[in-house]
Design an enzyme around this catalytic site. Structure first.
Site, PDB file in Angstrom:
ATOM      1  N   CYS A 229      -9.753  -0.653  -3.065  1.00 59.69           N
ATOM      2  CA  CYS A 229      -9.546  -0.310  -1.660  1.00 59.69           C
ATOM      3  C   CYS A 229      -8.225  -0.914  -1.191  1.00 59.69           C
ATOM      4  O   CYS A 229      -7.781  -1.931  -1.731  1.00 59.69           O
ATOM      5  CB  CYS A 229     -10.722  -0.872  -0.849  1.00 59.69           C
ATOM      6  N   GLY A 230      -7.628  -0.323  -0.189  1.00 57.22           N
ATOM      7  CA  GLY A 230      -6.428  -0.907   0.390  1.00 57.22           C
ATOM      8  C   GLY A 230      -6.670  -2.298   0.953  1.00 57.22           C
ATOM      9  O   GLY A 230      -5.746  -3.105   1.073  1.00 57.22           O
TER      10      GLY A 230
END
Length: 158
Positions: free
Chosen positions: A36-37
């Site tokens: 995930c970012g």
């Protein structure tokens, strides 16, 4: 009335863990993901664990694959990722759902206790719930809220 201490969760090692084990501890419960970012927040979460763990604080990580399939790994892969990339020392639990009919009962409870800006559903990975020493949900933070920015809120509960 339920409290977080009424729930159990399975650890990454497959151990059934009663959350009552954390009674009297300030907790930060976070749904996590490895791709995930926001994944670099593991670094900040571990820093909180290192800073406050001896004072009765713990992060609890709950991997979730419901958002963009960003946690595809099995328990062993998740554990290896967290260990080798972020030296995570806080408890990590088995992958769960946080929304929908198959949501883990703990997350149904957390969502019912503190709604987010757009309602009770978890909107993305790294949503955070702050729990006081008595097990009360006292804060909910968006994925964009960095772990470092929670220092004052955590210190106020310790």
């Amino acid at each position: 009335m339920a409290s977080i201490y009424d729930f159990n969760a399975k650890s990454l090692a497959g151990e059934d863990t009663p959350l009552k084990r954390f009674e009297g501890t300030v907790l930060l419960i976070v749904n996590t993901a490895s791709a995930c970012g926001f994944t670099p927040q593991y670094k900040g979460l571990e820093a909180l664990q290192q800073s406050f763990g001896a004072r009765g604080f713990s992060v609890l990580g709950f991997p979730c694959n419901q958002f963009g399939r960003q946690e595809p790994g099995n328990a062993a892969e998740i554990g290896q990722f967290c260990s080798s990339n972020y030296a995570v020392s806080f408890p990590m639990f088995d992958k769960i759902d946080v929304n929908g009919e198959n949501a883990h009962p703990l997350y149904k409870y957390l969502r019912g206790e503190k709604s987010g800006l757009l309602g009770s559903s978890i909107k993305w990975n790294f949503t955070k719930f702050l729990i006081d020493r008595s097990g009360k949900v006292v804060g909910r933070y968006a994925p964009t809220t960095t772990p470092e920015s929670l220092t004052k809120d955590i210190e106020a509960l310790l």
